[in-house]
Design a protein around this motif. Structure first.
Motif, PDB file in Angstrom:
ATOM      1  N   GLN A 171       2.266   1.663  -3.523  1.00  0.00           N
ATOM      2  CA  GLN A 171       1.226   2.136  -4.439  1.00  0.00           C
ATOM      3  C   GLN A 171       0.936   3.616  -4.222  1.00  0.00           C
ATOM      4  N   TYR A 172       0.909   4.052  -2.972  1.00  0.00           N
ATOM      5  CA  TYR A 172       0.653   5.453  -2.649  1.00  0.00           C
ATOM      6  C   TYR A 172       1.734   6.349  -3.253  1.00  0.00           C
ATOM      7  N   GLN A 209       0.818  -1.203   0.000  1.00  0.00           N
ATOM      8  CA  GLN A 209       0.000   0.000   0.000  1.00  0.00           C
ATOM      9  C   GLN A 209       0.858   1.262   0.000  1.00  0.00           C
ATOM     10  N   VAL A 210       1.955   1.247   0.737  1.00  0.00           N
ATOM     11  CA  VAL A 210       2.858   2.401   0.761  1.00  0.00           C
ATOM     12  C   VAL A 210       3.476   2.604  -0.619  1.00  0.00           C
ATOM     13  N   LYS A 244       1.537   6.373  -7.168  1.00  0.00           N
ATOM     14  CA  LYS A 244       0.469   7.235  -7.689  1.00  0.00           C
ATOM     15  C   LYS A 244       0.909   8.694  -7.676  1.00  0.00           C
ATOM     16  N   ALA A 245       1.597   9.103  -6.617  1.00  0.00           N
ATOM     17  CA  ALA A 245       2.069  10.490  -6.536  1.00  0.00           C
ATOM     18  C   ALA A 245       3.103  10.775  -7.617  1.00  0.00           C
TER      19      ALA A 245
END
Length: 59
Positions: A23-24, A20-21, A27-28
């Motif tokens: 992916q976050y 999740q980290v 995305k940025a």
């Protein structure tokens, strides 16, 4: 629950958190380096079409 299953369960949660980290952050980075999606008109510099003043007067 056995010790092996607890360790396996904790490792699964760690990997999910890491995913999740990543992916976050991805995305940025994608948003930063993606082409702009602004809908501004492409006006640019406009030429002067008026008449210049002959002399400036102070009143």
């Amino acid at each position: 629950m056995t010790t092996f299953k607890r360790i396996q369960h904790q490792l699964r949660h760690i990997f999910i958190g890491l995913q999740q980290v990543i992916q976050y952050i991805a995305k940025a980075v994608t948003r930063i380096f993606a082409p702009t999606d602004d809908q501004y008109p492409g006006t640019g510099v406009q030429p002067f079409t008026g008449e210049p003043a002959d002399k400036k007067q102070k009143y």
